[in-house]
Every structure is written in C-alpha cells, then in structure tokens.
Design a protein around this motif. Sequence first.
Motif, PDB file in Angstrom:
ATOM      1  N   ILE A 193      30.671 -43.145 -64.226  1.00  0.00           N
ATOM      2  CA  ILE A 193      29.865 -41.642 -65.495  1.00  0.00           C
ATOM      3  C   ILE A 193      30.721 -41.327 -66.543  1.00  0.00           C
ATOM      4  O   ILE A 193      31.514 -41.342 -67.496  1.00  0.00           O
TER       5      ILE A 193
ATOM      6  N   CYS B  12      20.028 -47.405 -68.891  1.00  0.00           N
ATOM      7  CA  CYS B  12      19.215 -46.898 -67.579  1.00  0.00           C
ATOM      8  C   CYS B  12      17.853 -47.778 -67.805  1.00  0.00           C
ATOM      9  O   CYS B  12      17.517 -48.590 -68.656  1.00  0.00           O
TER      10      CYS B  12
ATOM     11  N   LEU C 190      29.650 -40.744 -60.073  1.00  0.00           N
ATOM     12  CA  LEU C 190      29.885 -39.516 -61.234  1.00  0.00           C
ATOM     13  C   LEU C 190      31.137 -39.984 -62.225  1.00  0.00           C
ATOM     14  O   LEU C 190      31.229 -40.447 -62.575  1.00  0.00           O
TER      15      LEU C 190
ATOM     16  N   VAL D 137      21.269 -41.161 -67.587  1.00  0.00           N
ATOM     17  CA  VAL D 137      22.626 -40.550 -68.149  1.00  0.00           C
ATOM     18  C   VAL D 137      22.465 -40.741 -69.548  1.00  0.00           C
ATOM     19  O   VAL D 137      22.612 -42.045 -69.950  1.00  0.00           O
TER      20      VAL D 137
ATOM     21  N   THR E 124      26.366 -41.213 -71.961  1.00  0.00           N
ATOM     22  CA  THR E 124      27.524 -41.440 -71.666  1.00  0.00           C
ATOM     23  C   THR E 124      28.004 -41.296 -73.479  1.00  0.00           C
ATOM     24  O   THR E 124      29.154 -41.530 -72.812  1.00  0.00           O
TER      25      THR E 124
ATOM     26  N   LEU F 261      26.920 -46.380 -59.777  1.00  0.00           N
ATOM     27  CA  LEU F 261      25.970 -44.584 -60.260  1.00  0.00           C
ATOM     28  C   LEU F 261      26.774 -43.695 -59.791  1.00  0.00           C
ATOM     29  O   LEU F 261      26.844 -43.845 -58.123  1.00  0.00           O
TER      30      LEU F 261
ATOM     31  N   ARG G 148      32.124 -41.962 -70.252  1.00  0.00           N
ATOM     32  CA  ARG G 148      32.029 -41.383 -71.482  1.00  0.00           C
ATOM     33  C   ARG G 148      33.561 -41.233 -71.476  1.00  0.00           C
ATOM     34  O   ARG G 148      33.746 -41.270 -73.044  1.00  0.00           O
TER      35      ARG G 148
END
Length: 259
Positions: A150, A162, A147, A177, A179, A145, A154
């Motif tokens: 993430i 989740c 950034l 979240v 993505t 978890l 993406r």
Amino acid sequence: MILVATSGYAYRDWKGRFYPEDMKDGDMLTFYSREFPFTEVNSSYYSMPTPYMFYHMMKKTPESFIFVVKAYGGMTHQGDLSDITVGKFRDALKPLVEAGRLGCVLAQFPYSFHNNEKNRDYLKRLRERMKDLPLAVEFRSDDWLRLDIIKMLRENDMAFVCVDEPPIRGLLPPVVVATSSIGYVRFHGRNIQKWYNHEKSYERYDYLYTETELAEWVPRIRELSRKTKVVFISMNNHFNASAVINARQLLGLLKGAGS
C-alpha cells in the motif's frame, strides 16, 4: 465524484436486455454513453490499440464521456515493457489524453503475478514507463494486500483496485484502500462454482448481485470517495447484462444514501 458503469459495452447478449434487438454493433457505444459516464475498454488488452480507434470512439460519445483503458496484455501478462510495446500503447492513448477523456490505464494482473521482489520491481518499472499517465493496478492474489505494498503504491501514485469477487482462498477480500487521487472498485460477481471450473470465460462472470449484497458496498464507496477525487465503479458481471442491472441498482443505492 462517483462514476458507476460497466466493464465493456460490446456484448451481443445484451441485445434485447439493454440494447434494442435490432441494434447494429457499431451503434452500441453511442447508445451506452447516453446512460453511463464511462466504460472500460477491454479490447486493448487483447490487441494493441491505435490512435484511430480512440478517435473513432470519442466521436460516438459526448465530450464528458470517459474511457478507462486496460493495459495491453503483453505488458501485464507477458512481462513486455519494451520501448516498442510501451511506445505504441502510449501513442494510442494520445487522443484521449489530449481531449482530457482518459480516466486511467487499468493494469490487471493475473493470479500468477505474486508479491515478490521481481514483481514489485516490475510494477515500479511499469509506473516509470507510463510516465504521467494515471494508473490503476488490480491484483488477483491476496499476497499483495500488505502495508508495505500500500505504501509503495502511494509513493508511486498508483491506484489500488478494490474488488468484489468470490470468497475463494487466495483471492482478494472486499477491502477499501485509497492509494492515489483515483478510487477504483470492480465487481466480478460471486460465482464460486464457475470461477475456476468453466468452459467459456464468460461463465465466471455469470452472477447477478442482490440489492443486499450491493448495499454492503455503499459505506465503503462513500469512504473511498472521501479519500479520492474520483471513484470509478465498474460492473464486470457482464453475462446477460447483469452488469447493467446491478450498475443501475448500485447507483440508486448511492443516491438514496446521499452519496
């Protein structure tokens, strides 16, 4: 679009609770598909699926019924992305893909799969090997978890799964979240006592959510829905058909909230 269902459907302890007592195992999927819009196929994790298996399952369900297929365990737990393994898995999915009935491939990784360079590279290779198949990734360790992860998901069009699971140190908290165009939420129950200390694996998922606990997720799910094209919500607290009870409750809460 928000789809609410359960993880798997072929549970004999659901007879008398969801299925009629005398229902044959082979009739479960047809019965299940009359109420729920999709299911997670768990058997593909334990053994390599075949095209025939999915042809057979599609015949038992309406044309609108969707299948989320768990990635073969050799791919998520043993590091096997060989041509033979990946080729067999992709070939098995062809009937679903051609019929437009594959929701996504669900790659569920173990807690031991931690956020490090080797495993980040492995995720990218998995994405490459899956080619254009929709892919959702579930982590168990909270070190994912971040950034930068993430962003990586993406960039590689992988949906972040989740989760709602026990508040145990090291596990993922209940965050939302998005993505990819797919949103995904899995409810594992909050059985702290049995998560690690159990004799049978099903004991871990012996948990019935209260309506208050489910209501916590309504605004989160609505937020996820705004950022994606479809949200799959799967109840994995399957023991004693608690998943069915909670799926119905959550669906009612979402409808009541105007989702």
